[in-house]
Design a protein around this motif. Structure first.
Motif, PDB file in Angstrom:
ATOM      1  N   ALA A   1      50.146  51.796  78.098  1.00  0.00           N
ATOM      2  CA  ALA A   1      51.581  52.114  78.152  1.00  0.00           C
ATOM      3  C   ALA A   1      52.401  50.906  77.687  1.00  0.00           C
ATOM      4  N   ASP A   2      51.993  49.704  78.107  1.00  0.00           N
ATOM      5  CA  ASP A   2      52.683  48.478  77.665  1.00  0.00           C
ATOM      6  C   ASP A   2      52.548  48.303  76.150  1.00  0.00           C
ATOM      7  N   MET A   3      51.333  48.562  75.667  1.00  0.00           N
ATOM      8  CA  MET A   3      51.094  48.411  74.232  1.00  0.00           C
ATOM      9  C   MET A   3      51.971  49.374  73.430  1.00  0.00           C
ATOM     10  N   VAL A   4      52.034  50.621  73.901  1.00  0.00           N
ATOM     11  CA  VAL A   4      52.842  51.630  73.203  1.00  0.00           C
ATOM     12  C   VAL A   4      54.315  51.209  73.205  1.00  0.00           C
ATOM     13  N   ALA A   5      54.779  50.701  74.347  1.00  0.00           N
ATOM     14  CA  ALA A   5      56.176  50.267  74.426  1.00  0.00           C
ATOM     15  C   ALA A   5      56.415  49.064  73.512  1.00  0.00           C
TER      16      ALA A   5
ATOM     17  N   TYR B   1      40.729  56.233  73.292  1.00  0.00           N
ATOM     18  CA  TYR B   1      39.839  55.369  72.499  1.00  0.00           C
ATOM     19  C   TYR B   1      39.952  53.893  72.858  1.00  0.00           C
ATOM     20  N   ARG B   2      41.138  53.414  73.196  1.00  0.00           N
ATOM     21  CA  ARG B   2      41.300  51.984  73.505  1.00  0.00           C
ATOM     22  C   ARG B   2      40.631  51.599  74.837  1.00  0.00           C
TER      23      ARG B   2
ATOM     24  N   ARG C   1      45.341  52.470  81.707  1.00  0.00           N
ATOM     25  CA  ARG C   1      46.548  53.244  81.361  1.00  0.00           C
ATOM     26  C   ARG C   1      47.803  52.363  81.278  1.00  0.00           C
ATOM     27  N   GLU C   2      47.928  51.450  82.247  1.00  0.00           N
ATOM     28  CA  GLU C   2      49.127  50.616  82.264  1.00  0.00           C
ATOM     29  C   GLU C   2      49.175  49.708  81.035  1.00  0.00           C
TER      30      GLU C   2
ATOM     31  N   VAL D   1      50.366  57.962  75.064  1.00  0.00           N
ATOM     32  CA  VAL D   1      49.531  57.111  75.920  1.00  0.00           C
ATOM     33  C   VAL D   1      48.149  57.725  76.151  1.00  0.00           C
ATOM     34  N   ASP D   2      48.066  59.004  76.472  1.00  0.00           N
ATOM     35  CA  ASP D   2      46.754  59.625  76.738  1.00  0.00           C
ATOM     36  C   ASP D   2      45.833  59.543  75.520  1.00  0.00           C
TER      37      ASP D   2
END
Ligand SMILES: CC(C)(COP(=O)(O)OP(=O)(O)OC[C@H]1O[C@@H](n2cnc3c(N)ncnc32)[C@H](O)[C@@H]1OP(=O)(O)O)[C@@H](O)C(=O)NCCC(=O)NCCS
Length: 189
Positions: A50-54, A29-30, A46-47, A23-24
């Motif tokens: 985190a959603d995108m990564v999940a 960059y995003r 950040r949230e 996430v970090d």
């Protein structure tokens, strides 16, 4: 259903599924307005990252529900960008065409990492998934992406003047593509 074997290893990079620990790196960059200028959506917090990564965590499976393969580009343990193959064209997930996309953190640009990662995804598309044609759509002003397409051997097939309503304004849209028969001739491996 097609499944891509992960990770994909290149000379300097590993293309792998996104993980919560990324996430970090992805946020770095995003979250930058300049980085997302030519890609859909606003800078992410950040949230949202985190959603995108999940959401994009994947074992490489591509089916109707997940017609999208978004992979972290890992250089020595740091995620420096992400690349995607999306089967979202008119013929859907079981089609033989897909869209290629990329976004990289500014401090690593100009070293060929995007070319290296995208070339590896092209290889997956053509030799592993049996895709017929891979295309990319770019803002007409996105010259770095246009050069990348050209390095990949893609041809500019169309240039639509003010053909896209993007981020609250009319913008030019360039379409680049490469077909399997052209890629065989290009692929250095
Ligand atoms: C589009 C984007 C990925 C291009 O990044 P990039 O750093 O220019 O691309 P590469 O990593 O392939 O690097 C290529 C550059 O490094 C140079 N280079 C150095 N070593 C190299 C190598 N080993 N191999 C290839 N190129 C190399 C190339 O000459 C080229 O420079 P140039 O464009 O000035 O000619 C980047 O600008 C980006 O992430 N933009 C924001 C997101 C975005 O717009 N995405 C696309 C939406 S359509």
């Amino acid at each position: 259903m097609p499944r891509v074997s992960l990770p994909i290893t290149t000379e300097r990079l590993v293309l792998r599924t996104l993980l919560p620990r990324d996430v970090d790196d992805v946020l770095a960059y995003r979250s930058q307005p300049d980085v997302v200028r030519y890609i859909p959506g606003d800078p992410r917090d950040r949230e949202q990252v985190a959603d995108m990564v999940a959401h994009y965590g994947t074992a490489g499976l591509i089916d109707e529900k997940r017609a999208h393969l978004t992979l972290a580009v890992d250089r020595g343990g740091r995620v420096i960008g992400d690349v995607m193959l999306a089967f979202n064209g008119p013929d859907g997930a079981d089609g033989r065409q897909c869209e290629l996309g990329w976004v990289f953190t500014p401090d690593v640009q100009g070293q060929g990492y995007a070319t290296e990662a995208a070339r590896a995804l092209l290889k997956v598309a053509f030799s592993e998934l049996g895709v017929h044609r891979v295309w990319a759509q770019l803002d007409g002003e996105n010259t770095a992406s246009a050069r990348l397409c050209e390095r990949l051997g893609m041809q500019r097939e169309a240039y639509l003047v003010q053909g896209s309503w993007f981020k609250e304004q009319w913008t030019d849209l360039a379409i680049y593509a490469i077909r399997a028969d052209e890629w065989s001739a290009e692929d250095p491996s």
